[in-house]
Design a protein around this motif. Structure first.
Motif, PDB file in Angstrom:
ATOM      1  N   UNK A  35       0.839  -1.212   0.000  1.00  0.00           N
ATOM      2  CA  UNK A  35       0.000   0.000   0.000  1.00  0.00           C
ATOM      3  C   UNK A  35       0.870   1.256   0.000  1.00  0.00           C
ATOM      4  N   UNK A  36       1.905   1.266   0.842  1.00  0.00           N
ATOM      5  CA  UNK A  36       2.746   2.465   0.892  1.00  0.00           C
ATOM      6  C   UNK A  36       3.578   2.584  -0.391  1.00  0.00           C
ATOM      7  N   UNK A  37       4.029   1.435  -0.909  1.00  0.00           N
ATOM      8  CA  UNK A  37       4.824   1.459  -2.145  1.00  0.00           C
ATOM      9  C   UNK A  37       4.016   1.984  -3.324  1.00  0.00           C
ATOM     10  N   UNK A  38       2.771   1.506  -3.460  1.00  0.00           N
ATOM     11  CA  UNK A  38       1.929   1.958  -4.576  1.00  0.00           C
ATOM     12  C   UNK A  38       1.514   3.415  -4.394  1.00  0.00           C
ATOM     13  N   UNK A  39       1.282   3.782  -3.140  1.00  0.00           N
ATOM     14  CA  UNK A  39       0.824   5.148  -2.892  1.00  0.00           C
ATOM     15  C   UNK A  39       1.894   6.158  -3.267  1.00  0.00           C
ATOM     16  N   UNK A  40       3.158   5.754  -3.118  1.00  0.00           N
ATOM     17  CA  UNK A  40       4.230   6.668  -3.510  1.00  0.00           C
ATOM     18  C   UNK A  40       4.077   7.019  -4.991  1.00  0.00           C
TER      19      UNK A  40
END
Ligand SMILES: Cc1cc2nc3c(=O)[nH]c(=O)nc-3n(C[C@H](O)[C@H](O)[C@H](O)COP(=O)(O)OP(=O)(O)OC[C@H]3O[C@@H](n4cnc5c(N)ncnc54)[C@H](O)[C@@H]3O)c2cc1C
Length: 451
Positions: A35-40
């Motif tokens: 989730x954090x990787x894609x949100x970046x």
């Protein structure tokens, strides 16, 4: 951005027809990093929305659970609030347990949630997806052993780890104040399963129980009254690690007075203790079950997706489920093939981390209609930390060969694994600040958790 529990994102045709929903179910080592990787990448996008679903409201890295159980760390100092992370990273968070999947309309169903007094927090609701990623982890596998569900404590969730710790401390307070002599097994902990979790737990318990007694519980004699037993059905502890590490670890544990019983299968757990298949009985007030994992049985009922006998979703080398290319599975809940090995990718944090990083690169390609690259698991080896006594492990494929690490280097590498996860989910600045805050807290708090 909608990060409010209960406000399901149901796009209307006119307003949000162009929105492409990536829904990730399970915010653990794999799902939260994804989730954090894609949100970046999609933070400023109005056409791609990332939604993370979890049936809890905070994230705690699972490999810390045995430290929470032993009282070496306080869970709240390591927990991350999903709503805060969603706000900072720009993804949505939905609180609730997945209870249904309809692949025809591409929608999952989340169960209603309730507070401690039974008041509803969020209603049962649908959540549409274009791409779904399942990352709901695993639970302890009791292999149908009688009494485990009723009397043994698994270490699957922070609540279970905290419950174990409360029972441990309560048992010591009881022993300190009771007028009658100690019962057999009253201060005995039996840990079933000598993988990394069980082995690390007994070493942590050895240290923290002695420190606990040091806080004025002077009627307890650690050498005489405290008994810690590690039981393993296989011929040696740490079966996934090289034999030399298993032998060295056994020696360290036995030198501490921890009983290591290999080749012993548990036949039954009861309120009084553990009965072994050999007929022996070990009286114990506290039994921890860490003898292997399986995925949640509910996955077998998710609209015909293929599962194995461990209930894991079977995925291809691109991490797509075999029967639906729009549904991916990563982490412990996935059976993922491994290049050059008949065994699938193991249920470990480093596998979850690598799969999350891989999907964070591949899902944008999928949305653009490109061809997906296969996932290749790289085993960097394993480290086992025996509290303050020893850290030992093997590193694989470094400078062209495998080698054994111990001592300070191994301890720093172990810390690095966690920091790596922290930085992936919490960012560099907050991770460093969190580490400093915990170091400072140690200056004014007891070294172990006492309540
Ligand atoms: C005590 C312990 C020590 C460990 N130590 C190590 C170690 O040293 N090294 C190592 O490599 N591995 C270790 N592991 C294994 C490692 O923790 C797991 O492999 C890793 O956490 C798997 O990541 P995951 O994202 O698949 O699952 P998890 O990290 O378990 O995350 C699953 C998430 O899904 C959520 N969830 C579950 N069910 C639902 C549902 N129905 N609906 C919505 N959300 C749901 C959970 O709340 C959780 O947030 C350890 C495990 C334990 C228990």
């Amino acid at each position: 951005m909608d990060a409010t529990p209960g406000s399901a994102h149901v796009p209307t045709l006119s307003a949000e027809a162009a929105v492409r929903d990536i829904v990730i179910v399970g915010g653990g080592a794999a799902g939260l990093e994804l989730a954090t990787g894609l949100s970046a990448r999609y933070r400023r996008s109005s056409s791609v929305k990332i939604t993370l679903v979890d049936n809890t409201r905070t994230h705690l890295w699972k490999p810390l659970l045995h430290s929470v159980a032993a009282g070496s760390i306080t869970a709240s100092e390591h927990e991350h609030d999903y709503l805060a992370l969603a706000h900072w990273y720009g993804f949505r968070f939905q609180y609730g347990e997945i209870i249904g999947l309809d692949r025809t309309v591409k929608q999952i169903t989340l169960a209603a949630t309730y507070d401690d007094e039974g008041r509803q927090i969020t209603p049962e609701r649908p959540l549409p997806y274009e791409v779904l990623v399942m990352s709901i982890g695993s639970v302890s596998n009791d292999f149908g052993t009688p009494g485990v569900a009723e009397y043994a404590v698994p270490l699957d969730t922070p609540e279970q780890a905290k419950r174990f710790h409360r029972r441990l401390v309560n048992g010591y307070l009881r022993a300190q104040t009771q007028s009658e002599p100690l019962r057999p097994g009253q201060l005995t902990v039996v840990v079933v399963g000598a993988g990394a979790t069980g082995t690390e737990l007994v070493a942590e318990l050895h240290r923290t129980t002695r420190e606990l007694v040091g806080f004025g519980l002077d009627r307890i004699n650690p050498e005489k009254d405290i008994r810690i037993v590690l039981i393993e059905a296989g011929p040696r502890i740490l079966p996934a690690l090289p034999e030399v590490i298993s032998t060295s670890t056994t020696k360290t544990l036995e030198a501490l007075g921890i009983e290591v019983r290999t080749g012993e299968r548990v036949a039954e757990v009861s309120a009084e203790g553990v009965r072994l298949a050999s007929g022996a009985f070990i009286a114990s007030d506290l039994v921890v079950w860490s003898a292997g994992v399986r995925a949640a049985e509910c996955l077998d009922r998710f609209d015909g997706l293929e599962t194995n006998r461990n209930h894991q979703l079977v995925v291809t080398e691109t991490l797509q489920t075999t029967r639906d290319p729009d549904i991916f599975a990563i982490g412990d809940c996935a059976q993922c093939p491994r290049k050059d090995s008949a065994a699938p990718v193991p249920p470990r944090a480093q596998a979850a981390h690598q799969q999350a990083a891989h999907l964070a690169r591949q899902l944008p390609i999928k949305l653009e209609g490109g061809a997906l690259q296969p996932f290749e698991y790289r085993d960097f080896g394993s480290l086992v930390t025996l509290s303050k006594y020893q850290v030992i492990g093997n590193l694989m494929g470094f400078v062209g060969r495998d080698f054994r690490v111990e001592g300070l280097i191994a301890r720093l590498m172990y810390r690095w694994l966690y920091l790596n996860h922290e930085m992936a989910v919490n960012g560099g600045r907050r991770s460093v600040l969190g580490t400093i805050a915990r170091l400072l807290a140690r200056q004014y708090r007891p070294a172990i958790k006492l309540h």
